[in-house]
Design an enzyme around this catalytic site. Structure first.
Site, PDB file in Angstrom:
ATOM      1  N   GLU A 177      -1.982  30.616  17.481  1.00  0.00           N
ATOM      2  CA  GLU A 177      -3.026  30.403  16.454  1.00  0.00           C
ATOM      3  C   GLU A 177      -3.954  31.605  16.466  1.00  0.00           C
ATOM      4  O   GLU A 177      -5.149  31.489  16.745  1.00  0.00           O
ATOM      5  CB  GLU A 177      -3.787  29.097  16.724  1.00  0.00           C
ATOM      6  CG  GLU A 177      -2.875  27.880  16.755  1.00  0.00           C
ATOM      7  CD  GLU A 177      -3.609  26.549  16.869  1.00  0.00           C
ATOM      8  OE1 GLU A 177      -4.841  26.509  16.696  1.00  0.00           O
ATOM      9  OE2 GLU A 177      -2.934  25.534  17.126  1.00  0.00           O
ATOM     10  N   GLU A 232      -3.685  20.496  23.269  1.00  0.00           N
ATOM     11  CA  GLU A 232      -5.051  20.430  23.820  1.00  0.00           C
ATOM     12  C   GLU A 232      -5.311  19.223  24.730  1.00  0.00           C
ATOM     13  O   GLU A 232      -6.275  18.484  24.523  1.00  0.00           O
ATOM     14  CB  GLU A 232      -6.069  20.448  22.675  1.00  0.00           C
ATOM     15  CG  GLU A 232      -5.923  21.677  21.793  1.00  0.00           C
ATOM     16  CD  GLU A 232      -6.950  21.741  20.659  1.00  0.00           C
ATOM     17  OE1 GLU A 232      -7.728  20.785  20.492  1.00  0.00           O
ATOM     18  OE2 GLU A 232      -6.972  22.758  19.944  1.00  0.00           O
TER      19      GLU A 232
HETATM   20  C1  XIL Z   1      -7.604  23.268  12.129  1.00  0.00           C
HETATM   21  C2  XIL Z   1      -7.251  23.513  10.680  1.00  0.00           C
HETATM   22  O1  XIL Z   1      -7.064  24.882  10.482  1.00  0.00           O
HETATM   23  C3  XIL Z   1      -8.338  22.980   9.776  1.00  0.00           C
HETATM   24  O2  XIL Z   1      -7.927  23.048   8.409  1.00  0.00           O
HETATM   25  C4  XIL Z   1      -8.673  21.527  10.134  1.00  0.00           C
HETATM   26  O3  XIL Z   1      -9.772  21.105   9.362  1.00  0.00           O
HETATM   27  C5  XIL Z   1      -9.008  21.408  11.610  1.00  0.00           C
HETATM   28  O4  XIL Z   1      -7.926  21.921  12.369  1.00  0.00           O
HETATM   29  N1  XIL Z   1      -6.563  24.112  17.056  1.00  0.00           N
HETATM   30  C6  XIL Z   1      -5.459  23.545  16.473  1.00  0.00           C
HETATM   31  C7  XIL Z   1      -5.349  23.492  15.002  1.00  0.00           C
HETATM   32  O5  XIL Z   1      -4.502  23.194  17.198  1.00  0.00           O
HETATM   33  O6  XIL Z   1      -4.630  22.367  14.583  1.00  0.00           O
HETATM   34  C8  XIL Z   1      -6.702  23.523  14.342  1.00  0.00           C
HETATM   35  O7  XIL Z   1      -6.493  23.609  12.935  1.00  0.00           O
HETATM   36  C9  XIL Z   1      -7.511  24.680  14.862  1.00  0.00           C
HETATM   37  C10 XIL Z   1      -7.741  24.550  16.343  1.00  0.00           C
END
Ligand code: XIL
Length: 375
Positions: free
Chosen positions: A267, A161
């Site tokens: 994701e 990101e």
């Molecule tokens: C999220 C997790 O799922 C949560 O448990 C945590 O509180 C916050 O992060 N993008 C990403 C992930 O790259 O690492 C994030 O994961 C969701 C958004």
């Protein structure tokens, strides 16, 4: 007994003995039920992000599901900088060690997530203002974490990101202090620490957005020109029932593949709940916690929405199959609906249904529709 009868019986016995191997075989074992990993084998690996309870023996039902259905895993939190290295020189290895061991025990492709990210970052890093000191801290962290799992973690989200929606560089301690060079630095350091066999990725959300996608291709080309290695790109798939369109996702898959990158959907989840940013006139700062309007399905998902979710997943996996020459992996962000981060984000305390397995680890209609693509 007469002699002739004796010989006849003997011949029969010999005959029976002789025939033994061709006696009908025991009924064949029931054919194994296909799973996500078997159904899509030959196209791409399929995986899930795991929370600590799922690889430390606390949630064995989910762990069994993961072992049965998936052949790749990503750690949801335990390898983020703030978790694994909260203070300078202090490392929490127990959970990440257990994560990597779980993947090895089940012969999985093990992803590391993530080395450099502005979020869930250790506080001590945010306070460094000197470029040389920040570069040194970056190297120390990457050497320690990627180095520890060299040869065990198969691919790293090196940078997560780093971009704004318009494709420009996001403001963070890394961009503030080191400028765009932190990207090349991070990929070179990761290659050195993780070794030549480990895949290295740039990972971001909303990569279907053309501006952001072009920004990603621009920074990846620059890293490469500067001598860094980037093997692939992770398109975080945090989608909703209605958007983004299959067409826009497809355009980005094609563009990344044309840029010579392996494409990963990293994701994947599909929210079924209203999004505060979609409400015209809604203040993002408005507190929607406890609002029934924003949490419409606390007791269960209506059939119509369950079906819409299934159709959406089917459309997505149909697209992924179409581009399976370029897509190497599809990872869902979580194991079952109860575990998903979308129950707590962007509004806390909601009941969401974004994954392929329900709160009891049962297969949802979305799972059946995805699997039906391969029948
Ligand atoms: C999220 C997790 O799922 C949560 O448990 C945590 O509180 C916050 O992060 N993008 C990403 C992930 O790259 O690492 C994030 O994961 C969701 C958004």
């Amino acid at each position: 007994m007469q002699l002739r009868q004796f010989f006849a019986l003997g011949a029969l016995a010999v005959g029976l003995t002789y025939c033994a191997p061709s006696t009908p075989p025991a009924p064949a074992a029931a054919p194994e039920e296909p799973t996500l990993k078997s159904a899509f084998a030959g196209h791409f690996t399929v995986g899930a992000a795991l929370g600590a309870p799922q690889f430390t023996g606390q949630d064995t039902a989910a762990a069994q599901l993961v072992a049965r259905e998936y052949n790749t895993i990503t750690p949801e939190n335990v390898l983020k900088w703030g978790e694994v290295n909260p203070e300078r020189g202090v490392y929490n290895w127990e959970a990440p060690d257990a994560y990597v061991q779980f993947g090895e025990d089940h012969n999985m492709f093990i992803v590391g997530h993530t080395l450099v990210w502005h979020s869930q970052l250790a506080e001590y890093v945010k306070e460094i203002k000197d470029p040389e000191l920040l570069r040194a801290a970056l190297k120390e962290h990457i050497d320690a974490v990627a180095g520890r799992y060299q040869g065990r973690i198969d691919g790293w989200d090196v940078v997560n990101e780093a971009l704004n929606e318009d494709g420009t560089l996001r403001k963070s301690v890394f961009s503030d202090v080191l400028g765009e060079d932190f990207l090349t630095d991070a990929f070179k350091m990761a290659e050195e620490a993780a070794g030549p066999e480990t895949e290295l990725y740039y990972n971001d959300y909303n990569m279907w957005n053309a501006d952001k996608r072009n920004g990603a291709i621009r920074i990846i080309n620059k890293i490469r020109e500067n001598g860094g290695r980037v093997d692939g790109v992770g398109m975080q798939g945090h989608y909703s029932l209605s958007g983004p369109s299959i067409d826009t996702i497809e355009q980005s898959i094609r563009a990344f593949a044309d840029a010579g990158l392996k494409v990963m959907i990293t994701e994947l989840d599909v929210t079924v709940l209203p999004n505060p940013w979609d409400l015209v006139g809604a203040e993002v700062s408005q507190n929607f916690e406890g609002s029934p309007f924003m949490n419409p399905y606390p007791e269960g998902l209506p059939d119509s929405v369950q079906t819409a979710l299934a159709v959406r997943y089917e459309d997505l996996f149909r697209l992924f199959l179409k581009h399976s020459d370029d897509i190497t992996r599809v990872t869902l962000w979580g194991v079952n609906d109860g575990h998903s981060w979308l129950n707590g984000w962007p509004i806390r305390g909601r009941t969401n249904y974004p994954l392929l397995f329900d709160r009891q680890n049962g297969k949802k209609l979305a799972y059946e529709r995805v699997m039906a693509l391969k029948k």
